[in-house]
Design a protein around this motif. Sequence first.
Motif, short mmCIF file in Angstrom:
data_model
loop_
_atom_site.label_atom_id
_atom_site.label_comp_id
_atom_site.label_asym_id
_atom_site.label_seq_id
_atom_site.Cartn_x
_atom_site.Cartn_y
_atom_site.Cartn_z
N ARG A 161 43.45 81.96 76.42
CA ARG A 161 42.29 82.19 77.27
C ARG A 161 42.12 83.70 77.43
O ARG A 161 43.02 84.38 77.90
CB ARG A 161 42.48 81.52 78.64
CG ARG A 161 41.20 81.53 79.49
CD ARG A 161 41.41 80.78 80.79
NE ARG A 161 41.63 79.37 80.58
CZ ARG A 161 40.65 78.47 80.50
NH1 ARG A 161 39.39 78.85 80.59
NH2 ARG A 161 40.92 77.20 80.33
N ASP A 162 40.96 84.22 77.03
CA ASP A 162 40.78 85.68 77.01
C ASP A 162 40.31 86.19 78.37
O ASP A 162 40.21 85.44 79.34
CB ASP A 162 39.83 86.09 75.87
CG ASP A 162 38.37 85.73 76.13
OD1 ASP A 162 38.05 85.20 77.22
OD2 ASP A 162 37.53 85.99 75.25
N CYS A 163 40.02 87.50 78.44
CA CYS A 163 39.69 88.13 79.71
C CYS A 163 38.34 87.68 80.26
O CYS A 163 38.03 87.94 81.43
CB CYS A 163 39.73 89.65 79.58
SG CYS A 163 38.56 90.33 78.38
N PHE A 164 37.50 87.03 79.45
CA PHE A 164 36.22 86.50 79.91
C PHE A 164 36.30 85.00 80.19
O PHE A 164 35.28 84.35 80.36
CB PHE A 164 35.13 86.77 78.87
CG PHE A 164 34.83 88.23 78.66
CD1 PHE A 164 34.09 88.95 79.58
CD2 PHE A 164 35.32 88.90 77.54
CE1 PHE A 164 33.83 90.30 79.39
CE2 PHE A 164 35.06 90.24 77.35
CZ PHE A 164 34.31 90.95 78.27
N GLU A 165 37.52 84.46 80.22
CA GLU A 165 37.75 83.03 80.45
C GLU A 165 37.20 82.16 79.33
O GLU A 165 36.87 80.99 79.54
CB GLU A 165 37.16 82.58 81.80
CG GLU A 165 37.87 83.16 83.01
CD GLU A 165 39.30 82.61 83.17
OE1 GLU A 165 39.50 81.40 82.94
OE2 GLU A 165 40.20 83.38 83.51
N ASN A 166 37.11 82.72 78.12
CA ASN A 166 36.79 81.93 76.95
C ASN A 166 38.07 81.28 76.42
O ASN A 166 39.13 81.90 76.42
CB ASN A 166 36.18 82.80 75.85
CG ASN A 166 34.92 83.50 76.29
OD1 ASN A 166 34.01 82.87 76.83
ND2 ASN A 166 34.85 84.81 76.05
N ALA B 72 31.12 95.10 84.41
CA ALA B 72 31.13 95.04 82.95
C ALA B 72 29.77 94.66 82.39
O ALA B 72 29.49 94.91 81.21
CB ALA B 72 32.16 94.02 82.47
N ARG C 150 24.71 89.25 80.30
CA ARG C 150 25.82 89.07 79.37
C ARG C 150 25.37 88.25 78.15
O ARG C 150 24.38 87.52 78.20
CB ARG C 150 27.00 88.39 80.04
CG ARG C 150 26.80 86.95 80.46
CD ARG C 150 28.03 86.45 81.22
NE ARG C 150 27.93 85.02 81.58
CZ ARG C 150 28.82 84.36 82.29
NH1 ARG C 150 29.91 85.00 82.74
NH2 ARG C 150 28.66 83.08 82.57
N SER D 163 30.46 87.32 76.89
CA SER D 163 31.09 88.64 76.85
C SER D 163 30.07 89.70 77.26
O SER D 163 28.86 89.50 77.15
CB SER D 163 31.60 88.95 75.43
OG SER D 163 32.11 90.26 75.35
N SER D 164 30.58 90.84 77.71
CA SER D 164 29.71 91.99 77.96
C SER D 164 29.31 92.65 76.65
O SER D 164 28.30 93.36 76.60
CB SER D 164 30.43 93.01 78.86
OG SER D 164 31.65 93.43 78.26
N TRP E 1 32.73 91.23 70.57
CA TRP E 1 34.03 90.67 70.95
C TRP E 1 34.09 89.15 70.83
O TRP E 1 35.17 88.57 70.94
CB TRP E 1 34.37 91.07 72.39
CG TRP E 1 34.51 92.55 72.57
CD1 TRP E 1 34.72 93.48 71.59
CD2 TRP E 1 34.46 93.27 73.81
NE1 TRP E 1 34.79 94.74 72.13
CE2 TRP E 1 34.63 94.65 73.49
CE3 TRP E 1 34.27 92.91 75.13
CZ2 TRP E 1 34.62 95.64 74.46
CZ3 TRP E 1 34.26 93.90 76.10
CH2 TRP E 1 34.45 95.25 75.76
#
Length: 295
Positions: free
Chosen positions: A54-59, A115, A203, A262-263, A267
């Motif tokens: 799980r990445d920093c964007f909650e993906n 962001a 976003r 994502s912003s 990414w």
Amino acid sequence: MIQVEIAHTTRYRYDRPVSFSAHQLFLYPRENQVVRAQDFSLETYPASTTRWVRDCFENVVLRTDFGISISERLEFTALIQVRLRVENPFDFILDPHAMAYPMRYHPHEEKALGAYLSEGVSPGANRVLDWFYHAVKNPLRSDNIVSFLSEINAAIFNDITYQRRDEMGIQTPDETLEKRSGSCRDMAVLMIALCRQLGLAARFVSGYLYDPPAQGGEHSFNRAHGSMHAWVEVYLPGAGWKGFDPTNGILTNHFFIPTAVSSDPAWVNPVQGRYYHDEPVSSHMEVELNIRELP
């Protein structure tokens, strides 16, 4: 409730055998009150080991590792079943400070949305405001921010011709305005750049769009049918993240199935990774996508 099945294959062909880095796949649906993933399976060629992150964007990201495999072909085939709850995209109530444009976020909102906000003009977006002043009837003030954003959304739809591009990379907003054409990614990036210059948090969203076939089997509203889709979400206090699809000129609804936000769109390319060889290698990508409603 609507249940759909997504069959998605991405295939890369190389003119000689190559080896591969680990790859990241942004294909798993982002679950919310509308979207529920029922099943997800993935087959790869060459065979790989997988793990979830799980990445920093909650993906939810699926990482694949090919070890020491060498091949002239790299293939990912995902089969996804998703349940969609029918929802009215206009069923929300905005907070008082967010009903009209121009608007300012409260300090705690600005901090949380950092962001997705930007100060000044981002690189490659110098012509965005000039285009906006000509494309929108009343660019300085609106009593209804949703109508204001819908007009921007429709202006991009009317002014930019859709052009499918499967290759990597995204045009800058200035390039899209100069060419008057672009992919769904390019049009989303144009709208994001404009929203941020107008002080609105925006976003990038990548995912799937189910376009139910009309009578005769034709698809009625999705100009990007047959490929993954991209759209924009703008944060509106009281309503949360609301989706706008400049490619098709509509607000998003329950047919839009996000897989990543994502912003920065770079990414969350759906498939990310590298191949290796001692000499230059030419490659070709093929995409097969079919979305159908299940009984």
